[in-house]
Scaffold this active site. Structure first.
Site, PDB file in Angstrom:
ATOM      1  N   ARG A  87      40.066 -16.515 -43.281  1.00 56.52           N
ATOM      2  CA  ARG A  87      41.413 -16.837 -43.730  1.00 56.52           C
ATOM      3  C   ARG A  87      42.377 -16.727 -42.552  1.00 56.52           C
ATOM      4  O   ARG A  87      42.164 -15.970 -41.615  1.00 56.52           O
ATOM      5  CB  ARG A  87      41.853 -15.878 -44.848  1.00 56.52           C
ATOM      6  N   TYR A 227      37.191 -23.397 -44.442  1.00 53.97           N
ATOM      7  CA  TYR A 227      36.704 -22.063 -44.786  1.00 53.97           C
ATOM      8  C   TYR A 227      37.070 -21.683 -46.233  1.00 53.97           C
ATOM      9  O   TYR A 227      38.195 -21.927 -46.682  1.00 53.97           O
ATOM     10  CB  TYR A 227      37.259 -21.009 -43.812  1.00 53.97           C
ATOM     11  N   LYS A 236      41.526 -17.398 -53.766  1.00 58.02           N
ATOM     12  CA  LYS A 236      42.667 -16.583 -53.332  1.00 58.02           C
ATOM     13  C   LYS A 236      44.000 -17.303 -53.592  1.00 58.02           C
ATOM     14  O   LYS A 236      44.981 -16.679 -53.966  1.00 58.02           O
ATOM     15  CB  LYS A 236      42.539 -16.226 -51.851  1.00 58.02           C
ATOM     16  N   HIS A 256      43.423  -8.170 -57.093  1.00 61.57           N
ATOM     17  CA  HIS A 256      42.287  -8.335 -56.173  1.00 61.57           C
ATOM     18  C   HIS A 256      41.286  -7.211 -56.442  1.00 61.57           C
ATOM     19  O   HIS A 256      41.198  -6.261 -55.661  1.00 61.57           O
ATOM     20  CB  HIS A 256      42.836  -8.269 -54.739  1.00 61.57           C
ATOM     21  N   SER A 278      39.800  -7.293 -48.423  1.00 60.30           N
ATOM     22  CA  SER A 278      38.673  -8.167 -48.097  1.00 60.30           C
ATOM     23  C   SER A 278      37.714  -7.471 -47.136  1.00 60.30           C
ATOM     24  O   SER A 278      38.137  -6.845 -46.163  1.00 60.30           O
ATOM     25  CB  SER A 278      39.169  -9.468 -47.472  1.00 60.30           C
ATOM     26  N   CYS A 280      35.838  -4.868 -47.735  1.00 62.21           N
ATOM     27  CA  CYS A 280      35.862  -3.408 -47.850  1.00 62.21           C
ATOM     28  C   CYS A 280      35.036  -2.900 -49.026  1.00 62.21           C
ATOM     29  O   CYS A 280      35.209  -1.767 -49.468  1.00 62.21           O
ATOM     30  CB  CYS A 280      37.294  -2.912 -47.937  1.00 62.21           C
ATOM     31  N   ASP A 303      35.724  -9.844 -57.384  1.00 63.87           N
ATOM     32  CA  ASP A 303      36.837 -10.127 -56.471  1.00 63.87           C
ATOM     33  C   ASP A 303      38.195 -10.197 -57.158  1.00 63.87           C
ATOM     34  O   ASP A 303      39.190  -9.791 -56.582  1.00 63.87           O
ATOM     35  CB  ASP A 303      36.565 -11.448 -55.734  1.00 63.87           C
ATOM     36  N   ARG A 396      29.054 -15.831 -45.046  1.00 59.99           N
ATOM     37  CA  ARG A 396      29.164 -15.667 -46.499  1.00 59.99           C
ATOM     38  C   ARG A 396      27.984 -16.273 -47.245  1.00 59.99           C
ATOM     39  O   ARG A 396      27.383 -17.248 -46.782  1.00 59.99           O
ATOM     40  CB  ARG A 396      30.441 -16.365 -46.984  1.00 59.99           C
TER      41      ARG A 396
HETATM   42  N1  LIG Z   1      29.323   2.206 -45.151  1.00 57.38           N
HETATM   43  C1  LIG Z   1      29.522   1.458 -46.237  1.00 57.38           C
HETATM   44  N2  LIG Z   1      29.690   0.129 -46.095  1.00 57.38           N
HETATM   45  C2  LIG Z   1      29.890  -0.601 -47.211  1.00 57.38           C
HETATM   46  C3  LIG Z   1      29.935  -0.014 -48.506  1.00 57.38           C
HETATM   47  N3  LIG Z   1      30.164  -0.988 -49.410  1.00 57.38           N
HETATM   48  C4  LIG Z   1      30.258  -2.141 -48.694  1.00 57.38           C
HETATM   49  N4  LIG Z   1      30.083  -1.920 -47.374  1.00 57.38           N
HETATM   50  C5  LIG Z   1      30.068  -2.934 -46.286  1.00 57.38           C
HETATM   51  O1  LIG Z   1      31.347  -3.543 -46.208  1.00 57.38           O
HETATM   52  C6  LIG Z   1      31.227  -4.943 -45.947  1.00 57.38           C
HETATM   53  C7  LIG Z   1      31.975  -5.727 -46.978  1.00 57.38           C
HETATM   54  O2  LIG Z   1      31.452  -5.458 -48.247  1.00 57.38           O
HETATM   55  P1  LIG Z   1      31.725  -6.394 -49.491  1.00 57.38           P
HETATM   56  O3  LIG Z   1      31.205  -5.686 -50.691  1.00 57.38           O
HETATM   57  O4  LIG Z   1      31.217  -7.752 -49.243  1.00 57.38           O
HETATM   58  O5  LIG Z   1      33.334  -6.426 -49.473  1.00 57.38           O
HETATM   59  P2  LIG Z   1      34.371  -7.357 -50.268  1.00 57.38           P
HETATM   60  O6  LIG Z   1      34.793  -8.426 -49.319  1.00 57.38           O
HETATM   61  O7  LIG Z   1      35.486  -6.416 -50.615  1.00 57.38           O
HETATM   62  O8  LIG Z   1      33.670  -7.890 -51.465  1.00 57.38           O
HETATM   63  C8  LIG Z   1      29.744  -5.257 -45.927  1.00 57.38           C
HETATM   64  O9  LIG Z   1      29.312  -5.324 -44.598  1.00 57.38           O
HETATM   65  C9  LIG Z   1      29.126  -4.092 -46.627  1.00 57.38           C
HETATM   66  O10 LIG Z   1      27.832  -3.816 -46.184  1.00 57.38           O
HETATM   67  C10 LIG Z   1      29.740   1.411 -48.619  1.00 57.38           C
HETATM   68  O11 LIG Z   1      29.755   2.011 -49.700  1.00 57.38           O
HETATM   69  N5  LIG Z   1      29.556   2.095 -47.448  1.00 57.38           N
HETATM   70  C1  LIG Z   2      37.008 -14.731 -50.057  1.00 54.40           C
HETATM   71  C2  LIG Z   2      37.506 -13.742 -49.400  1.00 54.40           C
HETATM   72  O1  LIG Z   2      37.423 -12.520 -49.901  1.00 54.40           O
HETATM   73  P1  LIG Z   2      36.716 -11.136 -49.917  1.00 54.40           P
HETATM   74  O2  LIG Z   2      36.409 -10.755 -48.493  1.00 54.40           O
HETATM   75  O3  LIG Z   2      37.739 -10.253 -50.554  1.00 54.40           O
HETATM   76  O4  LIG Z   2      35.447 -11.271 -50.719  1.00 54.40           O
HETATM   77  C3  LIG Z   2      38.261 -13.980 -48.185  1.00 54.40           C
HETATM   78  O5  LIG Z   2      38.837 -13.023 -47.679  1.00 54.40           O
HETATM   79  O6  LIG Z   2      38.297 -15.134 -47.728  1.00 54.40           O
HETATM   80 MN   LIG Z   3      33.570  -9.926 -51.905  1.00 50.30          MN
END
Ligand SMILES: Nc1nc2c(ncn2[C@@H]2O[C@H](COP(=O)(O)OP(=O)(O)O)[C@@H](O)[C@H]2O)c(=O)[nH]1
Ligand SMILES: C=C(OP(=O)(O)O)C(=O)O
Ligand SMILES: [Mn+2]
Length: 615
Positions: A87, A227, A236, A256, A278, A280, A303, A396
């Site tokens: 983004r 993207y 989003k 979110h 994002s 996290c 999400d 992704r």
């Molecule tokens: N250390 C750690 N890393 C995590 C945890 N949960 C997610 N991650 C990492 O954080 C990154 C983003 O996670 P994701 O679930 O896709 O985040 P989203 O974008 O908020 O959905 C990935 O590389 C995960 O492996 C956790 O509980 N501990």
């Molecule tokens: C789709 C997205 O979200 P997220 O990382 O929160 O999954 C993004 O940030 O482009």
């Molecule tokens: Mn996600």
């Protein structure tokens, strides 16, 4: 007139046939076609046959690479332009009529001025390309008031991805016509017109990008990027930025957040919503594989969470999406087996991951063993000693949500589920404990409004910089952030105090002195959630601190978690007064941005926190 929607018709200067009875839609499609001058206009019906045809065309064009069917059935890999991987917050605008309504967290430009810039960019922008019209609905089509949208795009990659991420096609269009319903017009162009006979590139895009929202019109114009977060406009752009404005006006919340249902061994079910910025941990927590005996987890959303107030004053959440658009790196058989099983069923599009020699995909963290040879996301030879990641950090996977074995049947319920707890979380190396229960609902809203996190690869720009990210919505609030906090305050007042979710602040990313994670995370997060449910029931060992309640050293169930001790729990939940005095100063600086718009309840919460650290 032939009313079939799958006909692929030429747009002629004299008559642009539009296969819909929805007059506004017909007029808008004709207007856009006139401006963008595509080679043809195609109405997306959403069928499998159509999808097969489009993906075959994308393979032919070099945009998609078909993967080995034995490894990933009916799945494809795409590789973006290296400058179009995330983004672009600097290029994202909220163009309300009044600048004040965009607030300090958004870029703003006068809507008229912006429209004239955009019209210039969009004029002829689809030349030599097909213009696709994608009717879609966010949330169940049988919702009381279905939230319709129509995306016009000149990218077949976007069509294929939208088919995974949202409910699209003829069924949606027909219902929208029957209701003569309002729809969000979402216009997208990669901004790369083709001259006569000019060869296309695998990932057309434009160096100049504009991701623009007109909140009063409820419309979206996105230019220059392919993207996901910039181009799959249901996500989003609509479900957060535009929907947050609709929610403000109609009295609900567009957030979110993931939604997870956790059921105890005794059979009590808890629906937990969690807002993390994002990259996290939303998708990972939404697909939690509990490591504690007898607990069951089910996914509702990963999400986005649209929350309305139910008839008994309870908060009810619905996931408006239809697929997962997950961060690939870190998603692996040991950290997130549920996501891996969903992905392994196929029907997925991967973007900017690495390719294995046998026609599969790989990314950092997918398997413990690193392949000896790969083709990296930029098409270069890669070996473990190449010294660079094989997959882009924001690569992704895009996968249908119904491929998740643990998907809750309640996902399909248009009424949504009652939310029993809300977690706010971010990525912080220091200061923020593993888990803290808010002292009160108002204190919980304060936690959300002051949420902070290190920036990630999900957005272009520096990574690892701590910034405030209220309710994980910083890049997604479609209006004035002060008004947004007041809206939360207003909704709070409408909730039944007996049914208000409990609020917690979590941080899976705290580090120890030696640099390692203070908490193992992933499936082990079920231990933290177990404590959350105990607190909901009025149990669970807790200790009061100036910032809220943290678990006592023995309060987290550590059974089977080898090598992790109650002392480690203590370290993970430690509230360091010095760190917090710095934090409070930073919160004051943050709150100063809101001026008079800051709700009094939050001002009081900050004063209370300061006072408790002084004492
Ligand atoms: N250390 C750690 N890393 C995590 C945890 N949960 C997610 N991650 C990492 O954080 C990154 C983003 O996670 P994701 O679930 O896709 O985040 P989203 O974008 O908020 O959905 C990935 O590389 C995960 O492996 C956790 O509980 N501990
Ligand atoms: C789709 C997205 O979200 P997220 O990382 O929160 O999954 C993004 O940030 O482009
Ligand atoms: Mn996600």
């Amino acid at each position: 007139m032939d009313m079939s929607v799958s006909l692929n018709q030429q747009v002629r200067d004299d008559e642009a046939l539009v296969p819909t009875t929805h007059e506004e839609l017909a007029a808008w499609v004709a207007e856009v076609a006139e401006m963008t001058q595509p080679a043809d206009v195609y109405w997306v019906d959403g069928s499998q046959a159509e999808s097969d045809r489009l993906t075959a065309e994308l393979v032919e064009a070099g945009t998609l690479r078909k993967l080995n069917d034995d490894l990933f059935p009916n799945s494809y890999a795409a590789f973006s332009d290296p400058a179009d991987v995330a983004r672009v917050e600097e290029r994202t605008f909220i163009c309300s009529k009044d600048e004040r309504d965009a607030g300090f967290t958004n870029n703003w430009m006068d809507p008229q001025e912006m429209k004239s810039i955009l019209r210039e960019r969009f004029t002829g922008s689809m030349r030599g390309r097909t213009m696709y019209v994608i009717p879609f609905v966010m949330g169940p089509l049988d919702a009381e008031q279905p939230q319709y949208g129509v995306e016009i795009t000149d990218s077949a990659y976007v069509v294929a991805s939208m088919r995974i991420m949202a409910r699209i096609g003829t069924g949606v269009l027909r219902k929208m016509e029957a209701e003569n319903a309002f729809f969000v017009p979402a216009l997208h162009s990669v901004g790369a017109p083709l001259a006569d006979g000019e060869a296309d590139v695998p990932w057309p895009c434009n160096e100049e990008k504009w991701i623009v929202h007109f909140p009063e019109e409820r419309s979206i114009w996105s230019y220059g990027s392919g993207y996901g977060g910039n181009a799959l406009l249901g996500k989003k752009c609509y479900a957060l930025r535009i929907a947050s404005v609709i929610a403000r006006d109609e009295g609900w919340l567009a957030e979110h957040m993931l939604i997870l249902r956790l059921t105890s061994p005794e059979g009590r079910a808890y629906n937990i919503a969690a807002a993390f910025p994002s990259a996290c941990g939303k998708t990972n927590l939404a697909l939690l594989d509990p490591t504690i005996e007898g607990w069951k987890a089910e996914t509702l959303g990963d999400d986005i969470n649209w929350m309305r107030i139910g008839k008994d004053g309870e908060l009810r959440g619905v996931n408006p999406e239809y697929g997962l658009f997950g961060v690939a790196p870190g998603t692996g058989w040991s950290t997130n087996p549920n996501a891996m099983r969903a992905i392994a069923k196929g029907n997925s599009i991967f973007t900017n991951v690495a390719l294995t020699d046998d026609g599969g995909v790989w990314w950092e963290g997918m398997t413990d063993e690193v392949p000896a040879h790969l083709t990296d996301w930029q098409g270069n030879e890669w070996t473990p000693d190449s010294g660079r990641p094989a997959a882009h950090p924001n690569s992704r996977f895009c996968t249908p949500i119904d491929q998740i074995d643990m998907l809750s049947q309640e996902y399909y319920n248009p009424e949504g589920v009652e939310i029993h707890a809300i977690l706010f979380g971010g990525r912080r190396k220091t200061t923020i404990p593993l888990v803290t229960e808010a002292r009160s609902w108002a204190n919980g809203v304060f936690m959300g409004s002051t949420l902070s996190s290190e920036t990630t690869a999900a957005a272009a720009g520096a990574v690892g910089v701590v910034r405030r990210d209220p309710m994980a919505m910083l890049p997604f609030i479609g209006y004035n952030a002060g008004d947004y906090l007041n809206h939360w305050d207003r909704i709070s007042g409408q909730l039944n105090p007996e049914r208000r979710p409990k609020i917690f602040l979590v941080n899976w990313f705290r580090r120890t002195a030696d640099g390692g994670f203070a908490w193992p995370g992933f499936g082990e997060n079920s231990r933290v959630l177990k404590w959350v449910t105990e607190r909901i029931e009025g149990g669970g060992g807790a200790r009061e601190t100036p910032i809220g309640y943290v678990p006592t050293a023995d309060a987290l169930d550590l059974a089977g978690l080898d090598g992790f001790t109650p002392e480690d729990v203590e370290a993970a939940v430690r509230v360091d007064a010095d760190e917090w005095r710095t934090e409070v100063e930073d919160i004051e600086t943050w709150y100063a941005n809101f001026g008079d718009a800051l709700p009094a309840s939050l001002r009081d919460e900050l004063a209370g926190l300061k006072e408790r650290f002084r004492a």
